[in-house]
Design an enzyme around this catalytic site. Sequence first.
Site, PDB file in Angstrom:
ATOM      1  N   SER A  74       2.063   3.081  10.515  1.00 58.05           N
ATOM      2  CA  SER A  74       1.324   2.770  10.145  1.00 58.05           C
ATOM      3  C   SER A  74       1.518   1.432  10.340  1.00 58.05           C
ATOM      4  O   SER A  74       2.152   0.838  11.737  1.00 58.05           O
ATOM      5  CB  SER A  74       2.512   2.312   8.607  1.00 58.05           C
ATOM      6  OG  SER A  74       2.212   1.125   7.337  1.00 58.05           O
TER       7      SER A  74
ATOM      8  N   LYS B 117       9.414   3.375   9.670  1.00 53.93           N
ATOM      9  CA  LYS B 117       8.183   4.067  10.155  1.00 53.93           C
ATOM     10  C   LYS B 117       8.984   3.089  11.769  1.00 53.93           C
ATOM     11  O   LYS B 117       8.625   4.040  12.712  1.00 53.93           O
ATOM     12  CB  LYS B 117       7.341   3.158   9.968  1.00 53.93           C
ATOM     13  CG  LYS B 117       6.586   3.694   8.554  1.00 53.93           C
ATOM     14  CD  LYS B 117       6.354   5.356   8.586  1.00 53.93           C
ATOM     15  CE  LYS B 117       5.426   6.070   7.509  1.00 53.93           C
ATOM     16  NZ  LYS B 117       5.779   7.422   7.344  1.00 53.93           N
TER      17      LYS B 117
ATOM     18  N   TYR C 263      10.224   0.181   3.893  1.00 43.87           N
ATOM     19  CA  TYR C 263       9.707   0.767   3.732  1.00 43.87           C
ATOM     20  C   TYR C 263       9.071   0.961   6.102  1.00 43.87           C
ATOM     21  O   TYR C 263       9.298   1.480   6.637  1.00 43.87           O
ATOM     22  CB  TYR C 263       8.566   1.087   3.590  1.00 43.87           C
ATOM     23  CG  TYR C 263       8.302   1.913   3.893  1.00 43.87           C
ATOM     24  CD1 TYR C 263       7.043   2.863   3.431  1.00 43.87           C
ATOM     25  CD2 TYR C 263       6.552   1.019   4.330  1.00 43.87           C
ATOM     26  CE1 TYR C 263       6.248   3.959   4.198  1.00 43.87           C
ATOM     27  CE2 TYR C 263       5.117   1.898   4.377  1.00 43.87           C
ATOM     28  CZ  TYR C 263       5.930   2.899   4.793  1.00 43.87           C
ATOM     29  OH  TYR C 263       3.829   3.781   4.817  1.00 43.87           O
TER      30      TYR C 263
ATOM     31  N   THR D 243       1.977  -0.919   9.039  1.00 39.63           N
ATOM     32  CA  THR D 243       2.884  -1.979   8.898  1.00 39.63           C
ATOM     33  C   THR D 243       4.056  -2.249   9.898  1.00 39.63           C
ATOM     34  O   THR D 243       4.415  -3.393  10.890  1.00 39.63           O
ATOM     35  CB  THR D 243       4.002  -1.297   7.614  1.00 39.63           C
ATOM     36  OG1 THR D 243       4.685  -2.735   7.073  1.00 39.63           O
ATOM     37  CG2 THR D 243       4.636   0.008   8.166  1.00 39.63           C
TER      38      THR D 243
ATOM     39  N   GLY E 147       5.956 -11.505   0.956  1.00 31.60           N
ATOM     40  CA  GLY E 147       5.359 -10.039   2.157  1.00 31.60           C
ATOM     41  C   GLY E 147       3.821 -10.309   1.850  1.00 31.60           C
ATOM     42  O   GLY E 147       3.815  -9.056   3.717  1.00 31.60           O
TER      43      GLY E 147
HETATM   44  P1  NAD Z   1       2.126  11.131  -0.653  1.00 29.27           P
HETATM   45  O1  NAD Z   1       3.273  10.288  -1.689  1.00 29.27           O
HETATM   46  O2  NAD Z   1       1.110  11.381  -1.851  1.00 29.27           O
HETATM   47  O3  NAD Z   1       2.534  12.240   0.433  1.00 29.27           O
HETATM   48  C1  NAD Z   1       3.996  12.504   0.855  1.00 29.27           C
HETATM   49  C2  NAD Z   1       3.980  13.868   0.322  1.00 29.27           C
HETATM   50  O4  NAD Z   1       5.471  13.656   0.431  1.00 29.27           O
HETATM   51  C3  NAD Z   1       5.015  14.435  -1.225  1.00 29.27           C
HETATM   52  O5  NAD Z   1       3.339  15.013  -1.657  1.00 29.27           O
HETATM   53  C4  NAD Z   1       6.217  14.560  -1.352  1.00 29.27           C
HETATM   54  O6  NAD Z   1       5.942  14.609  -2.604  1.00 29.27           O
HETATM   55  C5  NAD Z   1       6.109  15.063  -0.371  1.00 29.27           C
HETATM   56  N1  NAD Z   1       7.718  14.387   0.248  1.00 29.27           N
HETATM   57  C6  NAD Z   1       8.429  12.944   0.405  1.00 29.27           C
HETATM   58  N2  NAD Z   1       9.634  13.375   0.197  1.00 29.27           N
HETATM   59  C7  NAD Z   1       9.520  14.576   0.776  1.00 29.27           C
HETATM   60  C8  NAD Z   1      10.834  15.033   1.416  1.00 29.27           C
HETATM   61  N3  NAD Z   1      12.025  14.878   1.675  1.00 29.27           N
HETATM   62  N4  NAD Z   1      11.283  16.832   1.544  1.00 29.27           N
HETATM   63  C9  NAD Z   1       9.446  16.758   1.561  1.00 29.27           C
HETATM   64  N5  NAD Z   1       8.520  16.605   1.459  1.00 29.27           N
HETATM   65  C10 NAD Z   1       8.900  15.499   0.618  1.00 29.27           C
HETATM   66  O7  NAD Z   1       1.923  10.189   0.474  1.00 29.27           O
HETATM   67  P2  NAD Z   1       0.359   9.144   1.678  1.00 29.27           P
HETATM   68  O8  NAD Z   1      -0.057   8.729   0.991  1.00 29.27           O
HETATM   69  O9  NAD Z   1      -0.188  11.316   1.453  1.00 29.27           O
HETATM   70  O10 NAD Z   1       1.394   9.103   2.490  1.00 29.27           O
HETATM   71  C11 NAD Z   1       1.249  10.263   3.738  1.00 29.27           C
HETATM   72  C12 NAD Z   1       2.059   9.721   4.871  1.00 29.27           C
HETATM   73  O11 NAD Z   1       1.486   8.610   5.392  1.00 29.27           O
HETATM   74  C13 NAD Z   1       3.395   8.730   4.490  1.00 29.27           C
HETATM   75  O12 NAD Z   1       4.575   9.044   5.563  1.00 29.27           O
HETATM   76  C14 NAD Z   1       3.225   7.667   4.611  1.00 29.27           C
HETATM   77  O13 NAD Z   1       4.766   6.967   4.638  1.00 29.27           O
HETATM   78  C15 NAD Z   1       2.152   7.037   5.201  1.00 29.27           C
HETATM   79  N6  NAD Z   1       1.703   6.148   4.945  1.00 29.27           N
HETATM   80  C16 NAD Z   1       0.756   5.546   4.476  1.00 29.27           C
HETATM   81  C17 NAD Z   1       0.335   4.799   3.794  1.00 29.27           C
HETATM   82  C18 NAD Z   1      -0.979   4.833   2.688  1.00 29.27           C
HETATM   83  O14 NAD Z   1      -1.653   4.429   2.279  1.00 29.27           O
HETATM   84  N7  NAD Z   1      -1.156   6.119   2.235  1.00 29.27           N
HETATM   85  C19 NAD Z   1      -0.225   4.111   4.842  1.00 29.27           C
HETATM   86  C20 NAD Z   1       0.811   4.379   6.034  1.00 29.27           C
HETATM   87  C21 NAD Z   1       1.158   5.477   6.068  1.00 29.27           C
HETATM   88  N1  UFG Z   2      -3.761  -6.449  -3.872  1.00 31.33           N
HETATM   89  C1  UFG Z   2      -4.380  -7.587  -5.042  1.00 31.33           C
HETATM   90  N2  UFG Z   2      -3.712  -6.733  -6.702  1.00 31.33           N
HETATM   91  C2  UFG Z   2      -3.032  -5.794  -6.218  1.00 31.33           C
HETATM   92  C3  UFG Z   2      -3.217  -4.552  -5.095  1.00 31.33           C
HETATM   93  C4  UFG Z   2      -3.112  -5.173  -3.589  1.00 31.33           C
HETATM   94  O1  UFG Z   2      -4.859  -8.280  -4.964  1.00 31.33           O
HETATM   95  O2  UFG Z   2      -2.713  -5.162  -7.368  1.00 31.33           O
HETATM   96  C5  UFG Z   2      -4.124  -7.113  -2.724  1.00 31.33           C
HETATM   97  C6  UFG Z   2      -2.830  -7.452  -1.555  1.00 31.33           C
HETATM   98  O3  UFG Z   2      -2.612  -8.305  -1.840  1.00 31.33           O
HETATM   99  C7  UFG Z   2      -3.695  -7.151   0.284  1.00 31.33           C
HETATM  100  C8  UFG Z   2      -4.710  -5.473  -0.450  1.00 31.33           C
HETATM  101  O4  UFG Z   2      -4.841  -5.969  -1.898  1.00 31.33           O
HETATM  102  O5  UFG Z   2      -4.407  -8.216   0.125  1.00 31.33           O
HETATM  103  C9  UFG Z   2      -4.604  -4.547  -0.116  1.00 31.33           C
HETATM  104  O6  UFG Z   2      -2.773  -4.454  -0.657  1.00 31.33           O
HETATM  105  P1  UFG Z   2      -2.124  -2.964  -0.677  1.00 31.33           P
HETATM  106  O7  UFG Z   2      -0.775  -2.638  -1.376  1.00 31.33           O
HETATM  107  O8  UFG Z   2      -2.990  -1.329  -1.363  1.00 31.33           O
HETATM  108  O9  UFG Z   2      -1.643  -2.350   1.006  1.00 31.33           O
HETATM  109  P2  UFG Z   2      -1.377  -3.626   1.788  1.00 31.33           P
HETATM  110  O10 UFG Z   2      -2.411  -3.210   2.848  1.00 31.33           O
HETATM  111  O11 UFG Z   2      -0.774  -4.497   1.226  1.00 31.33           O
HETATM  112  O12 UFG Z   2      -0.301  -1.949   2.004  1.00 31.33           O
HETATM  113  C10 UFG Z   2      -0.824  -0.987   3.129  1.00 31.33           C
HETATM  114  C11 UFG Z   2       0.535   0.369   3.205  1.00 31.33           C
HETATM  115  C12 UFG Z   2       1.293  -0.180   2.849  1.00 31.33           C
HETATM  116  C13 UFG Z   2       1.645  -0.783   4.568  1.00 31.33           C
HETATM  117  C14 UFG Z   2       0.962  -2.024   4.225  1.00 31.33           C
HETATM  118  C15 UFG Z   2       0.618  -2.157   6.405  1.00 31.33           C
HETATM  119  O13 UFG Z   2       0.421   0.889   0.939  1.00 31.33           O
HETATM  120  O14 UFG Z   2       2.111   1.059   2.770  1.00 31.33           O
HETATM  121  O15 UFG Z   2      -0.504  -1.287   4.151  1.00 31.33           O
HETATM  122  O16 UFG Z   2       0.495  -1.188   7.186  1.00 31.33           O
HETATM  123  F1  UFG Z   2       3.114  -1.270   4.828  1.00 31.33           F
END
Ligand code: NAD
Ligand code: UFG
Length: 333
Positions: free
Chosen positions: A125, A153, A149, A127, A294
């Site tokens: 990520s 990562k 979280y 992050t 944060g």
């Molecule tokens: P998601 O929750 O939709 O998908 C994750 C899947 O993993 C789910 O289907 C859940 O049931 C499964 N899971 C969780 N823990 C498990 C376990 N212990 N064993 C088996 N299955 C398990 O999330 P997503 O948005 O598709 O994210 C996928 C990956 O990408 C995650 O690792 C997340 O941290 C990473 N990621 C997501 C974002 C985002 O904004 N969505 C951003 C950066 C990184």
């Molecule tokens: N925001 C709002 N209102 C809301 C939700 C979000 O104003 O109800 C704003 C936040 O302040 C930010 C932007 O919308 O400025 C995006 O926020 P998100 O929560 O959608 O996404 P983030 O960038 O904060 O977080 C994402 C992923 C995290 C990851 C992070 C850093 O969800 O998992 O990017 O890469 F850690």
Amino acid sequence: MILVTGGCGYIGSHTVVELCNAGYEEIVIVDDLRNASIDVLDRIKQIVPSVSLHFYQVDINDEEGLEKVFSTHNIETVVHFAGLKAVGESVREPLLYYQNNISGTLVLLKVMARHGCKEIIFSSSATVYGPKNPIPYLEEMDTSATNPYGWTKVMQEQILRDIAVADPEMRVALLRYFNPIGAHESGLIGENPNGIPNNLLPYICKVAVGKLEKLSVFGNDYDTPDGTGVRDYIHVVDLAIGHVKALQYIRKNAGVLTVNLGTGIGYSVLDIVKAYEKASGRTIPYVIVDRRPGDIACNYANAEKAKELLGWTAERNLDDMCRDSWRFTEKNL
Ligand code: NAD
Ligand code: UFG
């Protein structure tokens, strides 16, 4: 054969579709369904009827369960999505996050090693760039985190780099996602979190269909063009295609690949609200509230390395992201 952990989730399901579109039609999915529905499997089959899916409802912490999967199928590559991802929850329940994300990955790597499986693509990520790096983020920058979280990562990346040092035959891709939004153009798969969403787009979707009253915009006094937070939003299908390109790359190159998957373009919260209103034809009522603790003002990727090494760039723009998100939302929320 390819194993996709977390393959029923948001990014995993789109990646299964794109792997199949690229000719990898036989796929094993391990997902314990803690954050996904079994219906996703049928929906994937509707989108790509040629896919051959083998599904196991197994927690990746369950070594015996994983052992059975690896004994049944000849897994060459793991695309590892399974994990927990809510920043706020990770602050309240750090042990849950370290257990699930770190221990789960260690169990997976142990079983992979036992079966001689040496290819892994990992969901990292943006992050990991922490709060101090200047934007745009470049892959060589130092990593850090501000919450459990994020630390999971950073730590998982380190674990994967260390095993690649110990075993030069390992092929590892660390893919640093920016903010995935949107849905498959069929409207069959997308993102629909339970309860009140933490992230911007899922929240806007619920406001658009009237399930939530209004959006709270977290601060309009940031040093950005309109004062609201700026992020690099990427269409989930572009992100999924990035995994296919990474797979093709690691199959040719041993060692560790670290790349950003973003567009390189930043949009503000109010840009997103406007684009979503245009796509949906609905008004998104909002109020400005205090900053969310944060949050940083702005982040976006330098997306050049993925272009150079993988020949990958995001092709879908913000209107595409909002249009596809709205199609999924209208049909499913
Ligand atoms: P998601 O929750 O939709 O998908 C994750 C899947 O993993 C789910 O289907 C859940 O049931 C499964 N899971 C969780 N823990 C498990 C376990 N212990 N064993 C088996 N299955 C398990 O999330 P997503 O948005 O598709 O994210 C996928 C990956 O990408 C995650 O690792 C997340 O941290 C990473 N990621 C997501 C974002 C985002 O904004 N969505 C951003 C950066 C990184
Ligand atoms: N925001 C709002 N209102 C809301 C939700 C979000 O104003 O109800 C704003 C936040 O302040 C930010 C932007 O919308 O400025 C995006 O926020 P998100 O929560 O959608 O996404 P983030 O960038 O904060 O977080 C994402 C992923 C995290 C990851 C992070 C850093 O969800 O998992 O990017 O890469 F850690």
